[in-house]
Design a protein around this motif. Structure first.
Motif, PDB file in Angstrom:
ATOM      1  N   THR A 152      -1.768 -12.890 -12.787  1.00 24.08           N
ATOM      2  CA  THR A 152      -2.431 -13.475 -11.622  1.00 24.08           C
ATOM      3  C   THR A 152      -2.694 -12.502 -10.489  1.00 24.08           C
ATOM      4  N   GLN A 153      -1.914 -11.400 -10.424  1.00 27.02           N
ATOM      5  CA  GLN A 153      -2.114 -10.516  -9.275  1.00 27.02           C
ATOM      6  C   GLN A 153      -3.455  -9.805  -9.378  1.00 27.02           C
ATOM      7  N   PRO A 154      -4.119  -9.574  -8.274  1.00 28.45           N
ATOM      8  CA  PRO A 154      -5.389  -8.843  -8.304  1.00 28.45           C
ATOM      9  C   PRO A 154      -5.151  -7.372  -8.614  1.00 28.45           C
ATOM     10  N   ILE A 155      -6.182  -6.720  -9.083  1.00 23.78           N
ATOM     11  CA  ILE A 155      -6.100  -5.280  -9.313  1.00 23.78           C
ATOM     12  C   ILE A 155      -5.999  -4.589  -7.956  1.00 23.78           C
ATOM     13  N   ARG A 156      -4.831  -4.023  -7.685  1.00 17.73           N
ATOM     14  CA  ARG A 156      -4.619  -3.404  -6.382  1.00 17.73           C
ATOM     15  C   ARG A 156      -4.860  -1.907  -6.448  1.00 17.73           C
ATOM     16  N   GLN A 157      -5.093  -1.369  -5.286  1.00 16.76           N
ATOM     17  CA  GLN A 157      -5.204   0.077  -5.153  1.00 16.76           C
ATOM     18  C   GLN A 157      -3.841   0.603  -4.736  1.00 16.76           C
ATOM     19  N   THR A 214       3.012  -4.821 -12.832  1.00 18.58           N
ATOM     20  CA  THR A 214       4.048  -5.656 -12.235  1.00 18.58           C
ATOM     21  C   THR A 214       5.148  -4.796 -11.625  1.00 18.58           C
ATOM     22  N   VAL A 215       5.502  -3.717 -12.293  1.00 19.31           N
ATOM     23  CA  VAL A 215       6.502  -2.795 -11.727  1.00 19.31           C
ATOM     24  C   VAL A 215       6.049  -2.322 -10.351  1.00 19.31           C
ATOM     25  N   LEU A 216       4.802  -1.888 -10.258  1.00 18.27           N
ATOM     26  CA  LEU A 216       4.298  -1.374  -8.989  1.00 18.27           C
ATOM     27  C   LEU A 216       4.192  -2.478  -7.941  1.00 18.27           C
ATOM     28  N   SER A 217       3.849  -3.687  -8.366  1.00 21.58           N
ATOM     29  CA  SER A 217       3.744  -4.801  -7.424  1.00 21.58           C
ATOM     30  C   SER A 217       5.111  -5.161  -6.859  1.00 21.58           C
ATOM     31  N   ILE A 218       6.123  -5.227  -7.713  1.00 23.87           N
ATOM     32  CA  ILE A 218       7.480  -5.553  -7.249  1.00 23.87           C
ATOM     33  C   ILE A 218       7.988  -4.468  -6.306  1.00 23.87           C
ATOM     34  N   VAL A 229       0.854  -1.184   0.000  1.00 23.54           N
ATOM     35  CA  VAL A 229       0.000   0.000   0.000  1.00 23.54           C
ATOM     36  C   VAL A 229       0.888   1.231   0.000  1.00 23.54           C
ATOM     37  N   LEU A 230       0.528   2.214  -0.819  1.00 14.75           N
ATOM     38  CA  LEU A 230       1.267   3.469  -0.837  1.00 14.75           C
ATOM     39  C   LEU A 230       0.764   4.352   0.281  1.00 14.75           C
ATOM     40  N   THR A 231       1.677   4.822   1.125  1.00 14.62           N
ATOM     41  CA  THR A 231       1.292   5.652   2.249  1.00 14.62           C
ATOM     42  C   THR A 231       1.829   7.049   2.079  1.00 14.62           C
ATOM     43  N   ALA A 232       1.200   7.998   2.797  1.00  9.67           N
ATOM     44  CA  ALA A 232       1.581   9.394   2.654  1.00  9.67           C
ATOM     45  C   ALA A 232       2.828   9.708   3.454  1.00  9.67           C
ATOM     46  N   GLN A 233       3.609  10.633   2.920  1.00 13.94           N
ATOM     47  CA  GLN A 233       4.799  11.111   3.610  1.00 13.94           C
ATOM     48  C   GLN A 233       5.098  12.511   3.139  1.00 13.94           C
ATOM     49  N   ALA A 234       5.373  13.421   4.047  1.00 12.56           N
ATOM     50  CA  ALA A 234       5.660  14.802   3.657  1.00 12.56           C
ATOM     51  C   ALA A 234       6.939  14.855   2.865  1.00 12.56           C
ATOM     52  N   PRO A 235       6.997  15.660   1.800  1.00 16.43           N
ATOM     53  CA  PRO A 235       8.179  15.714   0.933  1.00 16.43           C
ATOM     54  C   PRO A 235       9.291  16.572   1.524  1.00 16.43           C
TER      55      PRO A 235
END
Length: 722
Positions: A716-721, A180-184, A42-48
């Motif tokens: 095979t990977q599910p569509i992730r958010q 796949t890039v995002l999953s890895i 999961v992508l989480t927030a972080q201040a830049p």
């Protein structure tokens, strides 16, 4: 077996492309967030803000006990003097242990309570440092088998995992497998550090390709907030220019470091943005570029030898009614090898300045370089010939235009030649050109009117009556002419340009049939799908083929002895005439015996294999008993070709059966293992395919295997958010 390996390489590339196309390139409805940090999928927030924590590393509470960190890799790289890998290893360890502090003395990294130097482990680290990941894995497996009490350092295993993830991520990115890039990246957050900026760039591109522009910006924001390499920071902005609209790029420019020892220079990015703004306005007269943007592009154009910016300024000025400036910039671009586009712009600018003769010269010189150049030439020559009063035109200019106008069946050009002839009192020539223009475009009213005028001046009452009757209801001009009222375009009576005899001859329309323009040759489509594969060929053993290398291959096998027929067969194989070789080998089989007959059957089988006639090859191999080595060779080759043919036809179960039978007589080679893996993939047996691809990966063929593993993940990977 080289004959099979080349074919299978094509199949694998096709299968990877097909798998990516079947599973889709991303989900446009993925959740938006504000930073590029990937943690536990999961992508989480972080201040830049600048921080030492890499993407994916969550802040942790202070630990009371000392952190036990395996620093053996750091020690090894420091001992080797590899500062780049030292920095990368420090970044990796910080990602794993946010509270860890690197030692100040890199020569004293081991402690009594920590890991001690180990020469065998150092060798494995050396393999890792050289990128020989499969060999490092094999070395770990060998040592674990010989020393059951030995445990590989956790950091070594982690480093290898990250290295393999980097390879897979790169492979997925190169094959446009964006999910796949995002999953890895999600599964391997320690990969996303400033030591692996290329991985971060690829993740940013994956977000962009899956319609998540704000996440792309977040990744670039992280890099500019945390990474210090000046060239990588500049490259980050340059990549952003190609993927993001202007507004977020302007936000990213605010991270430019203007103080300190490592100051940034993002001026070329600002120049590129100015160039893009001018480019957007260069083809749209309604858009006007700011003077400061034009000044930037002019500065760039003056300071380079390439034609690009001069061309851009030429088109901007041409479309904004400044043909003089456009002409000057197009001349500069042409002098800088700007090619067909520069010539096109220059001809159009000269035409806009009513400089028809020089416009014709440049347009004709380049008319056969592209469709656009041809169109410009036809437009320019039409304008030149259509001036009223007519210009005096060099007969050579007219003569060279006729083949082009005729070949293209360009009615406006034929009409222009008609008016030029008419206005220079060449009424018969004018009549012929107007008739030809009408044959190319039967509803061309101006040509019909010109034809009526020509008939009138030739006192051809029958011709005039025919054209007047045909067009009276459709053309007021022709109706007025027929009724005796003056028309809108009459011959020029005052000071006519009397043509010479050469001019009259030059403008005569050709009597020969008009050639049709040839269609452009079609380009053969790429073999992008697994069923589009080249024809397979069997290898002829060089020892056999060499026997007939000096012969001509023209003998009559029916008149030869069995041994001579075998020699002729090998000669024909060397000349790549396998079906003729079959006839020669047949004669030897029918009339020979013993070794001669055996060699002939072997050669006949290879000849059929070269033509992909697998069934005939199997029959030929059985026509005479073969020694065990040859029998195994032929059987293995026949089964391999059957597998390839079955894969090409989409019969994936047959592929697996043929390869299974082949594996019982010879060891299975990597390319055929990959073919087996892709067959499992096509059948939806993803677990079986994964086992095969992982087995190939362990042998060192990681790139080819990673293509398959990424395709499985994509399917095979599910569509992730994300």
């Amino acid at each position: 077996m080289p004959l099979i390996r080349g074919i299978i390489a094509t199949l694998f590339a096709s299968a990877a492309f097909s798998a990516s196309a079947q599973t889709g390139g991303g989900n446009p409805n993925l959740r938006q967030a504000t930073t590029p940090v990937l943690t536990n999928g999961v992508l989480t927030a972080q201040a830049p803000a600048p921080t030492t924590n890499p993407p994916g590393a969550s802040p942790t509470a202070p630990q009371s006990a000392p952190i036990q960190v395996d620093e053996s890799a750091l020690r090894y790289f420091a001992a080797q003097g590899d500062t780049r890998r030292v920095d990368a290893e420090i970044a990796r360890l910080r990602a794993l242990y946010p509270n860890w502090t690197p030692p100040t003395d890199l020569t004293q990294l081991s402690t009594p309570s920590g890991p001690q130097p180990d020469a065998a482990t150092d060798k494995i680290w050396a393999l890792y440092a050289e990128g020989r990941i499969a060999e490092a894995r094999a070395a770990i497996a060998d040592r674990s088998a010989s020393e059951p009490q030995w445990k590989p350092p956790a950091d070594l295993i982690s480093a290898l995992d990250v290295a393999e993830a980097r390879i897979r991520l790169t492979n997925a990115s190169d094959n446009s497998q964006w999910r796949t890039v995002l999953s890895i990246a999600t599964e391997t957050p320690t990969l996303l550090t400033c030591a692996n900026v290329d991985a971060l760039w690829r993740v940013a591109e994956a977000f962009s390709k899956t319609n998540q522009a704000s996440r792309t910006k977040d990744v670039y924001t992280y890099i500019l907030s945390n990474c210090n390499n000046r060239s990588e920071r500049l490259a980050t902005l340059q990549k952003a220019v190609s993927l993001l609209p202007e507004a977020p790029i302007l936000d990213l420019l605010k991270f430019e470091r203007k103080t300190g020892t490592d100051q940034d220079d993002f001026s070329e990015v600002r120049d590129e943005l100015a160039r893009k703004r001018v480019e957007r306005a260069s083809t749209d007269p309604k858009l006007k570029a700011a003077p400061e943007d034009l000044a930037v592009v002019e500065r760039l154009a003056e300071g380079e030898s390439a034609p690009g910016n001069a061309l851009l300024l030429g088109w901007y000025n041409y479309h904004h009614a400044q043909p003089e400036k456009a002409r000057d910039w197009f001349k500069i671009a042409l002098d800088r090898d700007g090619g067909a586009k520069a010539a096109e712009g220059l001809a159009l600018s000269l035409r806009a300045l009513n400089q028809f003769v020089p416009a014709d010269a440049i347009a004709y010189e380049w008319h056969d370089k592209s469709k656009d150049n041809l169109s410009v030439y036809l437009d320019v020559i039409t304008a030149l010939l259509s001036q009223d009063p007519p210009l005096r035109v060099d007969p050579e200019i007219i003569a060279r235009s006729i083949p082009v106008i005729t070949r293209e069946r360009f009615s406006n050009g034929g009409q222009a030649l008609g008016w030029y002839s008419y206005n220079t009192n060449q009424f018969r020539t004018a009549r012929d050109w107007f008739m030809k223009a009408l044959s190319w475009k039967p509803d061309d009213e101006p040509s019909a009117y010109g034809l009526a005028l020509s008939y009138q001046r030739l006192n051809d009452r029958t011709g005039f009556a025919s054209i007047a009757n045909a067009w009276r209801a459709r053309s007021q001009q022709i109706a007025d002419l027929a009724d005796g009222r003056p028309g809108t375009r009459l011959p020029v009576e005052s000071q006519p340009l009397t043509p010479s005899r050469d001019e009259i001859i030059a403008v005569q329309p050709r009597a020969e049939p008009i050639p049709q323009p040839r269609a452009a040759p079609t380009q053969r489509a790429e073999n992008r799908y697994p069923n589009d594969v080249p024809t397979t060929r069997a290898n002829v053993p060089r020892t056999q083929a060499g026997r007939g290398a000096k012969c001509t291959g023209t003998g009559n096998p029916h008149a030869l002895s069995p041994d001579a027929a075998v020699t002729l067969g090998w000669c024909l194989m060397e000349l790549n005439r396998p079906l003729e070789a079959v006839t020669a080998f047949d004669q030897a089989i029918k009339r020979g015996n013993g070794r001669t007959r055996q060699d002939a059957a072997y050669g006949k089988s290879l000849a059929y294999l070269r033509k992909d006639l697998t069934s005939q090859a199997a029959i030929a191999a059985a026509e005479a008993p073969q020694e065990p080595r040859r029998q195994v060779e032929l059987s293995a080759t026949i089964l391999a070709q059957r597998a390839v043919a079955a894969y090409r036809a989409g019969r994936f179960v047959e592929v697996i059966l043929a390869l299974g039978e082949r594996a019982r007589i010879v060891p299975e080679q990597n390319d055929l293992m990959l073919l087996r893996g892709w067959s499992y993939f096509k059948l939806g047996r993803y677990d079986d395919a994964k086992q095969v691809f992982q087995a190939v990966q362990r042998t060192g063929f990681s790139n080819d295997a990673n293509v398959g593993l990424n395709a499985i993940l994509e399917a095979t990977q599910p569509i992730r958010q994300y």
